[in-house]
Design an enzyme around this catalytic site. Structure first.
Site, PDB file in Angstrom:
ATOM      1  N   HIS A 106       2.720   4.565 -10.397  1.00  0.00           N
ATOM      2  CA  HIS A 106       2.291   5.854  -9.831  1.00  0.00           C
ATOM      3  C   HIS A 106       0.790   6.026 -10.070  1.00  0.00           C
ATOM      4  CE1 HIS A 106       1.927  10.115  -9.026  1.00  0.00           C
ATOM      5  NE2 HIS A 106       3.089  10.056  -8.430  1.00  0.00           N
ATOM      6  N   GLU A 185       1.641   6.527  -1.386  1.00  0.00           N
ATOM      7  CA  GLU A 185       1.217   7.804  -1.944  1.00  0.00           C
ATOM      8  C   GLU A 185      -0.314   7.851  -1.997  1.00  0.00           C
ATOM      9  OE1 GLU A 185       4.455  10.074  -4.166  1.00  0.00           O
ATOM     10  OE2 GLU A 185       3.132   9.116  -5.594  1.00  0.00           O
TER      11      GLU A 185
HETATM   12  P1  13P Z   1       3.168  16.261  -4.734  1.00  0.00           P
HETATM   13  O1  13P Z   1       4.357  16.327  -3.797  1.00  0.00           O
HETATM   14  O2  13P Z   1       3.154  17.347  -5.765  1.00  0.00           O
HETATM   15  O3  13P Z   1       1.884  16.118  -3.984  1.00  0.00           O
HETATM   16  O4  13P Z   1       3.342  14.900  -5.592  1.00  0.00           O
HETATM   17  C1  13P Z   1       3.603  13.719  -4.930  1.00  0.00           C
HETATM   18  C2  13P Z   1       3.870  12.670  -5.932  1.00  0.00           C
HETATM   19  O5  13P Z   1       3.004  12.269  -6.674  1.00  0.00           O
HETATM   20  C3  13P Z   1       5.248  12.153  -6.014  1.00  0.00           C
HETATM   21  O6  13P Z   1       5.318  11.018  -6.825  1.00  0.00           O
END
Ligand code: 13P
Length: 272
Positions: A106, A185
């Site tokens: 992440h 992401e």
């Molecule tokens: P948000 O939906 O709060 O932007 O976070 C996304 C995330 O990092 C999921 O792993």
């Protein structure tokens, strides 16, 4: 319409103390059961990622109190080390039987904990060697840059993680065969309230599948809200990049909001 399984993951990060995480899992299960015919297999796989502290309690609660709904759990992270003398670590072998998968790489860990692609690759290898499914996060910091810049970042992250996983004994074929899921992401979209457009997410999915030379399941994550959720899984975008589901942060902390997202995905793929 594709009959692929869609996946929606709630990443609770470090937002709640364990007792509240168990309560939230119960609320989500109750609300999902109320809205959906849980006697039928769900076309959407729902996974919750509690903190390490709550993982056992949340998994036990779901198995004991909501055994028919089929909500799974994933760990938010894993140790790069094997089991042994590693104080404070959570090895993949110990997550086996508790979680259904593990989020690896992440961007919050890459940025805040200095996690390199090499460490990410080592973690991937540990997860696969333990017989678990990894959810690998990749993401660029190129909000307004062109597609070429985004592609370069994603290809580098993928390749570097792959090389490191191979050095730790898990090659590309084993990685793909593990049921690997990739989450796109973009760093600029996480927690910003400014999600990537479905077209950008689809284009990134194409870049990642091309880099991997495999038709991997790909999720989108970054400021997903119920209103916009359906557009990601419905979108094909440039190059036909399919998005198979969502990785949800902030909007997964309220049961009603998260279930709305699951419902939106379920409805948009037009099945039970
Ligand atoms: P948000 O939906 O709060 O932007 O976070 C996304 C995330 O990092 C999921 O792993």
């Amino acid at each position: 319409m594709s009959h692929r399984q869609r996946i929606v993951v709630a990443n609770w990060k470090a937002n709640l103390p364990p007792g509240e995480e168990v309560a939230l899992a119960g609320d989500i299960a109750t609300e999902l059961a109320r809205q959906h015919d849980v006697a039928a297999p769900m076309s959407v796989e729902v996974l919750l990622a509690p903190s390490h502290l709550a993982l056992v309690a949340v998994t036990s609660h779901l198995r004991r109190e909501h055994p028919t709904i089929g909500i799974g759990t994933v760990a938010q992270d894993v140790s790069a080390a094997e089991a042994g003398a590693h104080t404070g670590e959570s090895p993949a072998l110990h997550l086996l039987g508790i979680a259904d998968g593990v989020i690896v790489g992440h961007s919050e860990r890459r940025r805040e904990r200095g996690e390199t692609d090499r460490v990410v690759g080592a973690k991937l290898a540990r997860v696969v060697a333990a017989g678990m499914r990894p959810i690998l996060c990749l993401g660029d910091d190129v909000r307004d840059g062109g597609g070429a810049e985004r592609a370069a970042v994603l290809e580098l992250q993928w390749t570097a993680a792959l090389v490191s996983a191979a050095e730790h004994g898990v090659d590309r074929d084993a990685l793909v065969a593990s049921g690997l899921v990739v989450a796109y992401e973009p760093v600029w979209a996480i927690g910003s309230g400014r999600p990537a457009t479905p077209e950008t997410a689809s284009a990134a999915a194409t870049i990642i599948r091309n880099a991997a030379s495999a038709d991997l399941p790909i999720l989108y994550g970054g400021s997903v809200e119920a209103g916009g959720a359906a557009a990601y899984v419905a979108s094909r975008g440039e190059g036909g990049g399919r998005i198979d589901g969502l990785l949800v942060g902030g909007a997964s902390l309220r049961a009603s909001k998260f279930v709305e997202i699951v419902t939106a995905v379920r409805t948009s793929v037009g099945a039970g």
